[in-house]
Motif scaffolding. Structure first.
Motif, PDB file in Angstrom:
ATOM      1  N   UNK A  74       3.166  -3.022  -8.458  1.00  0.00           N
ATOM      2  CA  UNK A  74       2.320  -3.281  -7.289  1.00  0.00           C
ATOM      3  C   UNK A  74       3.180  -4.007  -6.260  1.00  0.00           C
ATOM      4  N   UNK A  75       3.119  -3.544  -5.010  1.00  0.00           N
ATOM      5  CA  UNK A  75       3.924  -4.147  -3.933  1.00  0.00           C
ATOM      6  C   UNK A  75       3.002  -4.836  -2.929  1.00  0.00           C
ATOM      7  N   UNK A  76       3.354  -6.043  -2.529  1.00  0.00           N
ATOM      8  CA  UNK A  76       2.418  -6.898  -1.803  1.00  0.00           C
ATOM      9  C   UNK A  76       2.160  -6.516  -0.354  1.00  0.00           C
ATOM     10  N   UNK A  77       3.079  -5.831   0.313  1.00  0.00           N
ATOM     11  CA  UNK A  77       2.793  -5.517   1.720  1.00  0.00           C
ATOM     12  C   UNK A  77       3.540  -4.284   2.202  1.00  0.00           C
ATOM     13  N   UNK A  78       3.355  -3.981   3.491  1.00  0.00           N
ATOM     14  CA  UNK A  78       3.911  -2.766   4.087  1.00  0.00           C
ATOM     15  C   UNK A  78       5.408  -2.825   4.307  1.00  0.00           C
TER      16      UNK A  78
ATOM     17  N   UNK B 294      14.176  -7.339   0.343  1.00  0.00           N
ATOM     18  CA  UNK B 294      13.803  -7.957  -0.926  1.00  0.00           C
ATOM     19  C   UNK B 294      13.059  -6.966  -1.820  1.00  0.00           C
ATOM     20  N   UNK B 295      12.247  -6.123  -1.213  1.00  0.00           N
ATOM     21  CA  UNK B 295      11.552  -5.096  -1.990  1.00  0.00           C
ATOM     22  C   UNK B 295      12.532  -4.199  -2.719  1.00  0.00           C
ATOM     23  N   UNK B 296      13.590  -3.820  -2.022  1.00  0.00           N
ATOM     24  CA  UNK B 296      14.627  -2.960  -2.614  1.00  0.00           C
ATOM     25  C   UNK B 296      15.351  -3.686  -3.744  1.00  0.00           C
ATOM     26  N   UNK B 297      15.805  -4.905  -3.463  1.00  0.00           N
ATOM     27  CA  UNK B 297      16.588  -5.650  -4.454  1.00  0.00           C
ATOM     28  C   UNK B 297      15.771  -6.019  -5.694  1.00  0.00           C
TER      29      UNK B 297
ATOM     30  N   UNK C 278       7.794 -10.966  -9.535  1.00  0.00           N
ATOM     31  CA  UNK C 278       8.920 -11.269  -8.655  1.00  0.00           C
ATOM     32  C   UNK C 278       8.402 -11.805  -7.320  1.00  0.00           C
ATOM     33  N   UNK C 279       9.051 -12.854  -6.828  1.00  0.00           N
ATOM     34  CA  UNK C 279       8.704 -13.439  -5.527  1.00  0.00           C
ATOM     35  C   UNK C 279       9.680 -12.933  -4.469  1.00  0.00           C
ATOM     36  N   UNK C 280       9.148 -12.291  -3.450  1.00  0.00           N
ATOM     37  CA  UNK C 280       9.979 -11.785  -2.357  1.00  0.00           C
ATOM     38  C   UNK C 280       9.798 -12.658  -1.123  1.00  0.00           C
ATOM     39  N   UNK C 281      10.568 -12.350  -0.079  1.00  0.00           N
ATOM     40  CA  UNK C 281      10.351 -13.000   1.214  1.00  0.00           C
ATOM     41  C   UNK C 281       9.521 -12.086   2.118  1.00  0.00           C
ATOM     42  N   UNK C 282       8.807 -11.144   1.497  1.00  0.00           N
ATOM     43  CA  UNK C 282       7.925 -10.184   2.167  1.00  0.00           C
ATOM     44  C   UNK C 282       8.701  -9.102   2.925  1.00  0.00           C
TER      45      UNK C 282
ATOM     46  N   UNK D  60       7.567  -4.661   1.861  1.00  0.00           N
ATOM     47  CA  UNK D  60       8.109  -4.614   0.496  1.00  0.00           C
ATOM     48  C   UNK D  60       8.027  -3.199  -0.068  1.00  0.00           C
ATOM     49  N   UNK D  61       6.922  -2.502   0.203  1.00  0.00           N
ATOM     50  CA  UNK D  61       6.700  -1.176  -0.385  1.00  0.00           C
ATOM     51  C   UNK D  61       7.811  -0.176  -0.048  1.00  0.00           C
ATOM     52  N   UNK D  62       8.195   0.010   1.226  1.00  0.00           N
ATOM     53  CA  UNK D  62       9.268   0.973   1.516  1.00  0.00           C
ATOM     54  C   UNK D  62      10.583   0.626   0.822  1.00  0.00           C
ATOM     55  N   UNK D  63      10.882  -0.673   0.714  1.00  0.00           N
ATOM     56  CA  UNK D  63      12.106  -1.081   0.026  1.00  0.00           C
ATOM     57  C   UNK D  63      12.071  -0.697  -1.440  1.00  0.00           C
ATOM     58  N   UNK D  64      10.937  -0.955  -2.098  1.00  0.00           N
ATOM     59  CA  UNK D  64      10.788  -0.597  -3.511  1.00  0.00           C
ATOM     60  C   UNK D  64      10.866   0.916  -3.708  1.00  0.00           C
ATOM     61  N   UNK D  65      10.227   1.667  -2.816  1.00  0.00           N
ATOM     62  CA  UNK D  65      10.247   3.135  -2.922  1.00  0.00           C
ATOM     63  C   UNK D  65      11.661   3.679  -2.759  1.00  0.00           C
ATOM     64  N   UNK D  66      12.426   3.080  -1.862  1.00  0.00           N
ATOM     65  CA  UNK D  66      13.813   3.516  -1.654  1.00  0.00           C
ATOM     66  C   UNK D  66      14.646   3.286  -2.916  1.00  0.00           C
TER      67      UNK D  66
END
Length: 338
Positions: free
Chosen positions: A244-248, A225-228, A217-221, A250-256
């Protein structure tokens, strides 16, 4: 505002003696230098930087260009870490930083207007034509991360080590039994994304696992975007067992997103974060991380630029700062393997 002449009159010395003392030049007795510096402080003297620039043929300012919106830059730990490194190195050489965020008029204009001595472009895009202009106009320039293996202008760069560290992370996940490994990257006009995707593919190929683009998946960093994007990955018919999350950001969004669904890390989903933030260590469970040494990158970028400004060229044209894979508790054995 007091002048050098007024300090000289009060100290009972010549104008040139005061000038040498204030500029830390030789030829001034220690007790006289101390007296002059004390008087300058008492009189609230500050150097006239425009005049100083004419004499020394330098402004004493480095432009730090961040081609992103201010809302994004100030929320992402990457930028605060790199600014810390830049400022530490710049201060050692008596340079100040001028921050330019989302510059619209072109980066070279800052140099043309004699506002700065050189430019550091942070988180450059590989299709950014403003960098071509910097090179064409021979502006002292360093870019972070640069252009990686892609063809780009001949410009000095500083990058994190992206290939081997990510390859080790993917190989580690595979060793735990994961084959459905998702990767939330950034846009593909960033060397961070292209280099790390290449490493991901190489690790899969070495282990005989087919690459499946549906897990990329391509995010806008950003955190949003990490969440969505994490939500879209979890909604797949065959969702990933690790990500795997690309940066600091995106990671919190994915974790949420993961927490909002009642999923447990690493029992339901293993997570690897890429970044520099110490907050990753405080998450429960602590996150397995590809740690990038962003403060060191900032220091190296400033050092390289100062070499270009003062010597005409850097000691190294392309600098790579090592990254570290730190294994913590957010990655575990794939439960289908148990």
């Amino acid at each position: 505002m007091p002048t050098i002449k007024e300090i000289a009159l009060k100290a009972g010395v010549s104008y040139s003696t005061v000038s040498r003392a204030l500029n830390d030049k030789k030829g001034v007795k220690p007790q006289v230098r101390e007296k002059i510096l004390k008087l300058a402080k008492e009189m609230n003297y500050f150097p006239h930087y425009q005049a100083k620039a004419l004499v020394q043929k330098r402004v004493g300012v480095i432009a730090v260009v961040i081609p992103r919106a201010s809302e994004f830059a100030f929320q992402n730990p990457f930028y605060s870490h790199i600014l810390l490194g830049l400022s530490q190195q710049a201060n050692k050489h008596d340079y100040r930083l001028m921050l330019s965020i989302n510059e619209k008029s072109g980066y070279a204009s800052l140099y043309q207007r004699r506002m700065v001595d050189g430019v550091v472009v942070v988180a450059n895009r590989t299709d950014d034509k403003n960098i071509d202009e910097l090179v064409e106009m021979q502006v002292p320039t360093v870019v972070v991360p640069g252009f990686g293996d892609q063809k780009g202008p001949d410009v000095a760069s500083v990058n994190s080590e992206n290939h081997q560290s990510v390859k080790r992370a993917v190989t580690y996940l595979i060793s735990l039994g994961h084959t459905k490994i998702a990767f939330i990257l950034g846009r593909m006009n960033s060397a961070y994304s292209t280099e790390r995707l290449a490493a991901y593919k190489a690790a899969l190929a070495e282990q005989g696992i087919d690459f499946k683009s549906k897990y990329i998946r391509e995010s806008d960093f950003s955190k949003t975007d990490g969440f969505n994007l994490m939500g879209k990955l979890l909604d797949m018919e065959e969702p990933p067992t690790s990500v795997i999350c690309i940066n600091d950001s995106v990671t919190p969004g994915a974790l949420h997103q993961i927490r909002s669904r009642g999923l447990k890390i690493p029992q339901d989903l293993s997570v690897v974060a890429i970044g520099c933030s110490d907050v990753l260590e405080l998450h429960q469970p602590p996150l397995t991380t590809v740690r990038t040494r962003v403060v060191e990158i900032g220091k190296a970028a400033a050092k390289s630029l100062i070499q270009i400004m003062e010597k005409g060229s850097p000691l190294e044209k392309r600098i790579i700062i090592p990254s570290d894979l730190i294994i913590r508790e957010s990655t575990g054995v794939y439960k289908g393997r148990i």
